[in-house]
Design a protein around this motif. Structure first.
Motif, PDB file in Angstrom:
ATOM      1  N   PRO A  84       0.822  -0.828  -0.017  1.00  0.00           N
ATOM      2  CA  PRO A  84      -0.203   0.145   0.013  1.00  0.00           C
ATOM      3  C   PRO A  84       1.056   1.394  -0.104  1.00  0.00           C
ATOM      4  CG  PRO A  84      -0.064  -1.090   1.841  1.00  0.00           C
ATOM      5  CD  PRO A  84       0.592  -1.657   1.468  1.00  0.00           C
ATOM      6  N   SER A  85       0.749   2.108  -0.380  1.00  0.00           N
ATOM      7  CA  SER A  85       1.134   3.915  -0.762  1.00  0.00           C
ATOM      8  C   SER A  85       0.641   5.116  -0.246  1.00  0.00           C
ATOM      9  CB  SER A  85       1.314   3.721  -2.191  1.00  0.00           C
ATOM     10  OG  SER A  85       1.671   5.478  -2.158  1.00  0.00           O
ATOM     11  N   ALA A  86       0.525   5.484   0.970  1.00  0.00           N
ATOM     12  CA  ALA A  86      -0.476   7.144   0.519  1.00  0.00           C
ATOM     13  C   ALA A  86      -0.500   8.052  -0.254  1.00  0.00           C
ATOM     14  CB  ALA A  86       0.165   6.976   2.157  1.00  0.00           C
ATOM     15  N   THR A  87       0.276   7.958  -0.794  1.00  0.00           N
ATOM     16  CA  THR A  87       0.413   8.937  -1.859  1.00  0.00           C
ATOM     17  C   THR A  87      -0.274   8.268  -2.479  1.00  0.00           C
ATOM     18  OG1 THR A  87       3.347   9.411  -1.419  1.00  0.00           O
ATOM     19  CG2 THR A  87       1.887   9.880  -4.113  1.00  0.00           C
ATOM     20  N   LEU A  88      -0.693   7.204  -3.419  1.00  0.00           N
ATOM     21  CA  LEU A  88      -1.512   6.343  -4.026  1.00  0.00           C
ATOM     22  C   LEU A  88      -2.914   6.672  -3.753  1.00  0.00           C
ATOM     23  CD1 LEU A  88      -2.058   5.435  -6.564  1.00  0.00           C
ATOM     24  CD2 LEU A  88      -0.853   3.147  -6.119  1.00  0.00           C
ATOM     25  N   GLU A  89      -3.026   6.551  -2.497  1.00  0.00           N
ATOM     26  CA  GLU A  89      -4.517   6.232  -1.366  1.00  0.00           C
ATOM     27  C   GLU A  89      -4.391   7.669  -1.497  1.00  0.00           C
ATOM     28  OE1 GLU A  89      -6.780   4.227   2.263  1.00  0.00           O
ATOM     29  OE2 GLU A  89      -4.288   4.971   2.404  1.00  0.00           O
ATOM     30  N   ASN A  90      -4.367   8.244  -1.705  1.00  0.00           N
ATOM     31  CA  ASN A  90      -4.133  10.309  -1.221  1.00  0.00           C
ATOM     32  C   ASN A  90      -5.067  10.132  -2.731  1.00  0.00           C
ATOM     33  OD1 ASN A  90      -4.208  10.329   1.533  1.00  0.00           O
ATOM     34  ND2 ASN A  90      -1.576  11.434   1.128  1.00  0.00           N
ATOM     35  N   ALA A  91      -3.994  10.185  -3.349  1.00  0.00           N
ATOM     36  CA  ALA A  91      -4.923  10.067  -5.314  1.00  0.00           C
ATOM     37  C   ALA A  91      -6.179   9.235  -5.595  1.00  0.00           C
ATOM     38  CB  ALA A  91      -3.761  10.185  -6.240  1.00  0.00           C
ATOM     39  N   VAL A  92      -6.331   8.140  -5.133  1.00  0.00           N
ATOM     40  CA  VAL A  92      -7.674   7.596  -5.241  1.00  0.00           C
ATOM     41  C   VAL A  92      -8.046   8.223  -4.618  1.00  0.00           C
ATOM     42  CG1 VAL A  92      -8.427   5.932  -4.596  1.00  0.00           C
ATOM     43  CG2 VAL A  92      -6.181   5.433  -6.358  1.00  0.00           C
ATOM     44  N   ASN A  93      -8.437   8.688  -2.823  1.00  0.00           N
ATOM     45  CA  ASN A  93      -9.303   9.099  -2.265  1.00  0.00           C
ATOM     46  C   ASN A  93     -10.175  10.793  -3.103  1.00  0.00           C
ATOM     47  OD1 ASN A  93      -9.732   7.394  -0.778  1.00  0.00           O
ATOM     48  ND2 ASN A  93      -7.805   7.891   0.523  1.00  0.00           N
ATOM     49  N   TYR A  94      -8.834  11.447  -3.570  1.00  0.00           N
ATOM     50  CA  TYR A  94      -8.784  13.032  -3.874  1.00  0.00           C
ATOM     51  C   TYR A  94     -10.172  12.727  -5.135  1.00  0.00           C
ATOM     52  CZ  TYR A  94      -8.151  16.910  -7.124  1.00  0.00           C
ATOM     53  OH  TYR A  94      -8.568  17.506  -7.760  1.00  0.00           O
ATOM     54  N   ALA A  95      -9.880  11.383  -5.785  1.00  0.00           N
ATOM     55  CA  ALA A  95     -10.691  11.309  -7.637  1.00  0.00           C
ATOM     56  C   ALA A  95     -11.399  10.823  -6.902  1.00  0.00           C
ATOM     57  CB  ALA A  95      -9.968  10.246  -8.096  1.00  0.00           C
ATOM     58  N   TRP A  96     -11.609  10.160  -5.609  1.00  0.00           N
ATOM     59  CA  TRP A  96     -13.051   9.648  -5.165  1.00  0.00           C
ATOM     60  C   TRP A  96     -14.482  10.372  -4.998  1.00  0.00           C
ATOM     61  CZ3 TRP A  96     -15.688   4.835  -6.215  1.00  0.00           C
ATOM     62  CH2 TRP A  96     -16.364   4.814  -5.414  1.00  0.00           C
ATOM     63  N   SER A  97     -13.476  11.923  -4.216  1.00  0.00           N
ATOM     64  CA  SER A  97     -14.239  12.610  -3.558  1.00  0.00           C
ATOM     65  C   SER A  97     -14.630  13.692  -4.956  1.00  0.00           C
ATOM     66  CB  SER A  97     -12.956  13.390  -2.696  1.00  0.00           C
ATOM     67  OG  SER A  97     -12.653  14.353  -3.323  1.00  0.00           O
ATOM     68  N   GLN A  98     -14.300  14.612  -6.127  1.00  0.00           N
ATOM     69  CA  GLN A  98     -14.495  14.165  -6.949  1.00  0.00           C
ATOM     70  C   GLN A  98     -15.600  13.716  -7.708  1.00  0.00           C
ATOM     71  OE1 GLN A  98     -13.263  18.009  -7.069  1.00  0.00           O
ATOM     72  NE2 GLN A  98     -12.366  17.419  -4.928  1.00  0.00           N
ATOM     73  N   GLY A  99     -16.267  12.139  -7.320  1.00  0.00           N
ATOM     74  CA  GLY A  99     -17.059  11.626  -8.654  1.00  0.00           C
ATOM     75  C   GLY A  99     -16.557  11.016  -9.345  1.00  0.00           C
ATOM     76  N   VAL A 100     -14.635  10.514  -9.264  1.00  0.00           N
ATOM     77  CA  VAL A 100     -14.615   9.383 -10.377  1.00  0.00           C
ATOM     78  C   VAL A 100     -14.631   8.363  -9.555  1.00  0.00           C
ATOM     79  CG1 VAL A 100     -12.714   9.381 -12.084  1.00  0.00           C
ATOM     80  CG2 VAL A 100     -13.023  11.299 -10.877  1.00  0.00           C
ATOM     81  N   VAL A 101     -15.002   7.706 -11.432  1.00  0.00           N
ATOM     82  CA  VAL A 101     -15.246   6.090 -10.376  1.00  0.00           C
ATOM     83  C   VAL A 101     -13.873   5.678 -10.666  1.00  0.00           C
ATOM     84  CG1 VAL A 101     -15.861   3.609 -11.191  1.00  0.00           C
ATOM     85  CG2 VAL A 101     -17.211   5.626 -11.270  1.00  0.00           C
ATOM     86  N   VAL A 102     -13.366   4.929  -9.680  1.00  0.00           N
ATOM     87  CA  VAL A 102     -11.471   4.337  -9.306  1.00  0.00           C
ATOM     88  C   VAL A 102     -11.988   2.728  -9.980  1.00  0.00           C
ATOM     89  CG1 VAL A 102      -9.892   4.758  -8.271  1.00  0.00           C
ATOM     90  CG2 VAL A 102     -11.242   6.627  -8.173  1.00  0.00           C
ATOM     91  N   VAL A 103     -11.519   2.236 -11.271  1.00  0.00           N
ATOM     92  CA  VAL A 103     -11.391   1.408 -11.185  1.00  0.00           C
ATOM     93  C   VAL A 103      -9.943   0.887 -10.985  1.00  0.00           C
ATOM     94  CG1 VAL A 103     -12.584  -1.486 -12.411  1.00  0.00           C
ATOM     95  CG2 VAL A 103     -12.945   0.843 -12.165  1.00  0.00           C
ATOM     96  N   ALA A 104      -9.488  -0.752 -10.650  1.00  0.00           N
ATOM     97  CA  ALA A 104      -8.300  -1.569 -10.917  1.00  0.00           C
ATOM     98  C   ALA A 104      -8.439  -2.568 -10.430  1.00  0.00           C
ATOM     99  CB  ALA A 104      -7.303  -1.121  -9.031  1.00  0.00           C
ATOM    100  N   GLY A 105      -7.238  -3.266 -11.782  1.00  0.00           N
ATOM    101  CA  GLY A 105      -7.011  -5.424 -11.629  1.00  0.00           C
ATOM    102  C   GLY A 105      -6.493  -5.815  -9.870  1.00  0.00           C
ATOM    103  N   ALA A 106      -6.680  -6.534  -9.615  1.00  0.00           N
ATOM    104  CA  ALA A 106      -6.632  -7.191  -8.632  1.00  0.00           C
ATOM    105  C   ALA A 106      -5.314  -7.874  -8.603  1.00  0.00           C
ATOM    106  CB  ALA A 106      -7.365  -7.915  -7.982  1.00  0.00           C
ATOM    107  N   GLY A 107      -4.607  -7.882  -9.996  1.00  0.00           N
ATOM    108  CA  GLY A 107      -2.961  -8.613 -10.068  1.00  0.00           C
ATOM    109  C   GLY A 107      -3.027 -10.106 -10.617  1.00  0.00           C
ATOM    110  N   ASN A 108      -1.744 -11.212 -10.798  1.00  0.00           N
ATOM    111  CA  ASN A 108      -2.160 -11.595 -11.060  1.00  0.00           C
ATOM    112  C   ASN A 108      -0.604 -13.006 -10.905  1.00  0.00           C
ATOM    113  OD1 ASN A 108      -4.011 -11.095 -13.612  1.00  0.00           O
ATOM    114  ND2 ASN A 108      -1.329 -10.295 -14.734  1.00  0.00           N
TER     115      ASN A 108
END
Length: 168
Positions: A84-108
């Protein structure tokens, strides 16, 4: 350049043009697609047929913020890592707070080990299935007690586009 071809492949599944006599049809064929290249390829093992994509959290976060500020409505990230990364999580939370749907692959990794950004609270984590709707042999997954994968989708032998140089 899309050396690995994953970005082109996923974009075409999402929004390939239809009725053009060329090939597949995207599930949201009227959508517009933008591309933010956040990974670079390590070609040191290419002689063995292995190309590694390496991604820095700061680059991913910057792209999320730029896409959000540019008016994107959905951000898809076909990338995953176990830390996990606080930098990445903060960016995701910012996008979410602006109404953006955020999707990511679960990995391989074919394991229940959380992969990020898919395991963040404000991300729709997507696992993979085969053509029989069984879990794909490579897909990371949730357990009943740790439900971080939100949905699964077909991901084995999907017809789609790849960059011209990858056509064999």
């Amino acid at each position: 350049d899309d050396v690995v071809g994953n970005g082109t492949h996923v974009s075409a599944i999402a929004a390939a043009e239809t009725d053009n006599g060329i090939g597949t049809a995207g599930v949201a064929r009227e959508a517009s697609i933008g591309s933010f290249k956040v990974c670079y390829e390590d070609l040191s093992l290419a002689i063995f047929g292995i190309i590694l994509s390496l991604c820095e959290d700061e680059d991913i976060a910057e792209a999320i913020i730029q896409a959000t500020n540019s008016g994107y409505q959905v951000i898809n990230m076909s990338l995953a890592g176990p830390q996990p990364s606080a930098t990445l999580e903060n960016a995701v939370n910012y996008a979410w707070s602006q109404g953006v749907v955020v999707v990511a692959g679960a990995g391989n990794d074919y394991s229940p080990t959380k992969q990020y950004p898919a395991a963040f609270e404000n991300v729709i984590g997507v696992g993979a299935t085969d053509r029989y709707d069984n879990q794909a042999y490579f897909s990371s997954f949730s357990t009943n007690t740790d439900d971080w994968v939100s949905v699964v989708a077909p991901a084995v032998v999907n017809m789609s586009a790849v960059p011209r140089e990858l056509c064999g």
